[in-house]
Write an enzyme that holds these catalytic residues in place. Sequence first.
Site, PDB file in Angstrom:
ATOM      1  N   ASP A  79      35.818 -25.936  44.425  1.00 34.60           N
ATOM      2  CA  ASP A  79      36.314 -25.911  45.702  1.00 34.60           C
ATOM      3  C   ASP A  79      36.852 -27.212  46.309  1.00 34.60           C
ATOM      4  OD1 ASP A  79      36.734 -25.136  48.784  1.00 34.60           O
ATOM      5  OD2 ASP A  79      36.234 -23.463  48.004  1.00 34.60           O
ATOM      6  N   HIS A 116      36.579 -26.822  53.842  1.00 40.97           N
ATOM      7  CA  HIS A 116      36.781 -25.574  53.216  1.00 40.97           C
ATOM      8  C   HIS A 116      35.370 -25.409  52.489  1.00 40.97           C
ATOM      9  CE1 HIS A 116      38.101 -22.212  50.502  1.00 40.97           C
ATOM     10  NE2 HIS A 116      38.844 -22.080  51.739  1.00 40.97           N
ATOM     11  N   SER A 373      38.684 -16.408  50.825  1.00 41.50           N
ATOM     12  CA  SER A 373      37.817 -17.526  50.603  1.00 41.50           C
ATOM     13  C   SER A 373      36.332 -17.259  51.252  1.00 41.50           C
ATOM     14  CB  SER A 373      38.367 -18.724  51.131  1.00 41.50           C
ATOM     15  OG  SER A 373      39.615 -19.162  50.558  1.00 41.50           O
TER      16      SER A 373
END
Length: 600
Positions: A79, A116, A373
């Site tokens: 990620d 994120h 996600s």
Amino acid sequence: MRQDWKKQTALCVATLAALSAGAAQAQQGDPLYRYQWHLMNYGQAVIGDTRPVSGIDIGIDDLHDYNIRGKGVIVGVLDRGIEIAHPDIAANMVPNGSWNFINQTHDTTPTNGQAHGMAVGGIIGAVGWNGIGVRGVAPSARLKSFNFLDAGGSNDQVRYAWWDGALAKDQDVSNNSWGPGFPIFLPTISENELAAWENPMSATRGGRGVVYVKAAGNSFSYVGGSSFRNGENLCAANRPAVGCSQSIFARESNFFNVITVAAVNAAGRRSSYSTPGASIWVSGLGGEYGWERATLAAQQTTPEDQAALARLSAVNFDPAIMTTDLSGCALGYNTNQVRPATTWSHDNVNRLESDQSAIDNTCNYAATMNGTSAASPTVSGVVALMLQANPKLSFRDVKYILATTARQIDPQQAPVVDAAGNVLAAGWTVNAAGRPFSAWYGFGLADATMAVTRATGFKSLGTLLDSGWQRAALAQAQPIGNTAAPARATIRIAGGAARIEGVQIGFDTSAPARNAYPYVATTVRITLISPSGTRAIVLPPGSLPVNDGGTLSASLASVNAFLDEPGNGDWTLEVADTALAAGAAANANLSSFKIRVLGR
């Protein structure tokens, strides 16, 4: 009847009291746990203007109390980077176990403000019972961070983090909350290249295979930068149950080793953005957006701002996922916003945000994480719990257990039919083996308690039977007529799997697929029919397939609806143009069809 009603009422009251007591006890160890509806949902008030529907959670129940917390399991997070020293995650990071592709160090802490990966890592493995913040689905799992999205994201970096890199060798689970940018091209991959990915993936974990979990995508209602928040649905405005994109458009989501995850919101239905498709395996919890009108309204200073707030879609104010954010109030999702004039979207959007929050003023946490996600790490966390309970499970065992223990949510999801009677989206269907499947949800919402219970003492599925790629013998191209006269190609599989675990196909047509703006939805429907007669829509009309070659062709698409059916017999690909009127001449052909059936 009255006595039964009284007993049921008393039982409900006692159950709610017990749930509240349990939540209060858990909250003592993790103050923000009560807002994590995805872990324990008894209909409590959370961040957002609506309450979650009681029972819509990942099914942790008493697993954590019984010390099923992911201990001994390593999860790689491919990620953006994780902040290694974050106070609510540092204790679960494998020392010197992460890799920064930018500077070749073990510290993946983002310097670009992108949170994120931090949010994803917290959903999986935020430390539990440490007196601060939140808790992960698997709060005792160990984490590794691979920041390939910060480093540009290459296939070599994926290979490193999936199997090839020294630091990837000991991972048990790989979470992949990423996908291709738009435009999304129909998959193109040779059979040799596919084997070059799948074979080493299967060889990991001493031949049991790392469990690869991947986000399906967030393109149900928008393409490019045009968001459904503005009321736009550029690809399927008149076909709202189809989706702009399909999960099969992302190459890796079609790999046999990969578990492709869709997202469910706090009401127990498809999250507004969640990409559907034939390659969806199960669903996790992704929520919606977690905004609060009162928080935003207090910051509005102009009529333009107030009008913009009034236009926002209702889903913006439904709960999202509470998780870890980059530390402090300068970077990440939760910051002290410096608001440019008339830019209301830069406001703090809920009560948690800024160092003025009465809930938590550290800015170390965010309640706006969403998307597939967010759904994928909820499933990765469940897998970590399963592997603690039974470390001998293969990736195939894990896939099978997740599918056969998932909860069928939104059971009223029905087929969508256009004015001409053409089925555009199938809703829930039940295959010949009795397995329910939906292109929105896969086999359903992952259930941690059911999955762990089944995993304990699970007898391995055994040797994999692979038919290899088989091709249809087409003497000539088949005209693609309307639904009453579709093109068809058939392949007979013999000596293969008695019980299917996966099906992959490829096809070539001369039907147009857009390769440039403006994007135009396809009118072609592609359906795969099993020997048992089960029909699965591979490509629905109304979506936006794109292809460099300009034709509707794909060398790889995974179709999961046939789990546990017999693999031997005649497989038929059916291609119809739903825009053709009865008797109209076909203007495209089906020229090839291939299939690979895997199972036992």
